[in-house]
Design an enzyme around this catalytic site. Structure first.
Site, PDB file in Angstrom:
ATOM      1  N   GLU A 290       1.102   3.870   1.847  1.00 37.87           N
ATOM      2  CA  GLU A 290       1.837   4.150   3.117  1.00 37.87           C
ATOM      3  C   GLU A 290       2.892   3.362   3.453  1.00 37.87           C
ATOM      4  OE1 GLU A 290      -1.461   3.484   2.448  1.00 37.87           O
ATOM      5  OE2 GLU A 290      -2.832   4.038   4.084  1.00 37.87           O
TER       6      GLU A 290
ATOM      7  N   CYS B  81      -2.052  -0.706   7.354  1.00 35.55           N
ATOM      8  CA  CYS B  81      -0.938   0.568   7.491  1.00 35.55           C
ATOM      9  C   CYS B  81      -1.192   1.465   8.658  1.00 35.55           C
ATOM     10  CB  CYS B  81      -1.643   1.416   6.124  1.00 35.55           C
ATOM     11  SG  CYS B  81      -1.297   0.670   4.786  1.00 35.55           S
TER      12      CYS B  81
ATOM     13  N   HIS C  61       0.759  -1.349   0.107  1.00 36.19           N
ATOM     14  CA  HIS C  61       0.196   0.005  -0.193  1.00 36.19           C
ATOM     15  C   HIS C  61       1.023   1.410  -0.017  1.00 36.19           C
ATOM     16  CE1 HIS C  61      -3.832  -1.976   1.678  1.00 36.19           C
ATOM     17  NE2 HIS C  61      -3.679  -2.593   0.621  1.00 36.19           N
TER      18      HIS C  61
ATOM     19  N   CYS D  65      -5.904   1.762   6.204  1.00 33.79           N
ATOM     20  CA  CYS D  65      -6.730   0.505   6.422  1.00 33.79           C
ATOM     21  C   CYS D  65      -5.605   0.094   7.632  1.00 33.79           C
ATOM     22  CB  CYS D  65      -6.278  -0.364   5.379  1.00 33.79           C
ATOM     23  SG  CYS D  65      -4.659  -1.165   5.269  1.00 33.79           S
TER      24      CYS D  65
HETATM   25 ZN   LIG Z   1      -3.327   0.115   3.756  1.00 36.01          ZN
END
Ligand SMILES: [Zn+2]
Length: 148
Positions: A48, A79, A46, A76
């Protein structure tokens, strides 16, 4: 957030869901990342996580105290965990994610008192721009699916 949006556009040009992130220390960008789980065959890639990895490598430290993370979409749970482990001080996100966001949309993990590190979190920065990047990406993908 403008720099995070640039990263998000980069993800979109790779046919990945357009989410981008940057890590900032003392007003300087020290890490950049965009969403790329498909291209990397990596469910953890992801935006991040990619930005945290970039910043940590640059600082030579697995912790990033005093740093801020700007991300175009609400983080999420995965993360959020990475943000806590890296000791990021402040998170600023753009669009809300009603399905997986843990900055207050589904739950607010950042405010969970039983977790030991807390980053302050603010949502809604350039939210329209961040969100419309996502909605136009998904609209284009749906159109392609219909044509195919
Ligand atoms: Zn994430």
């Amino acid at each position: 957030m403008r720099a995070a949006l640039e990263q998000a556009r980069e993800a979109g040009s790779c046919d990945e869901v357009p989410v981008g992130a940057v890590v900032v220390l003392d007003g300087e960008i020290i890490g950049r990342g965009f969403n790329q789980p498909i291209g990397r065959h990596d469910p953890t890639a992801h935006a991040e996580v990619m930005a945290l990895r970039d910043a940590a490598a640059r600082l030579g430290n697995y912790r990033l105290p005093g740093c801020e993370l700007f991300v175009t979409l609400e983080p999420c749970a995965m993360c959020c965990g990475a943000i806590m482990h890296s000791r990021i001080a402040r998170v600023v996100f753009g669009a809300r994610d009603p399905k997986t966001g843990v900055g207050g949309s589904v739950i607010d993990l950042f405010a969970e008192p039983r977790l030991n590190h807390h980053a302050t979190v603010e949502g809604g920065m350039l939210a329209d721009e961040c969100g419309s990047l996502l909605s136009s990406f998904f609209a284009a993908r749906r159109r392609r699916t219909l044509v195919a």
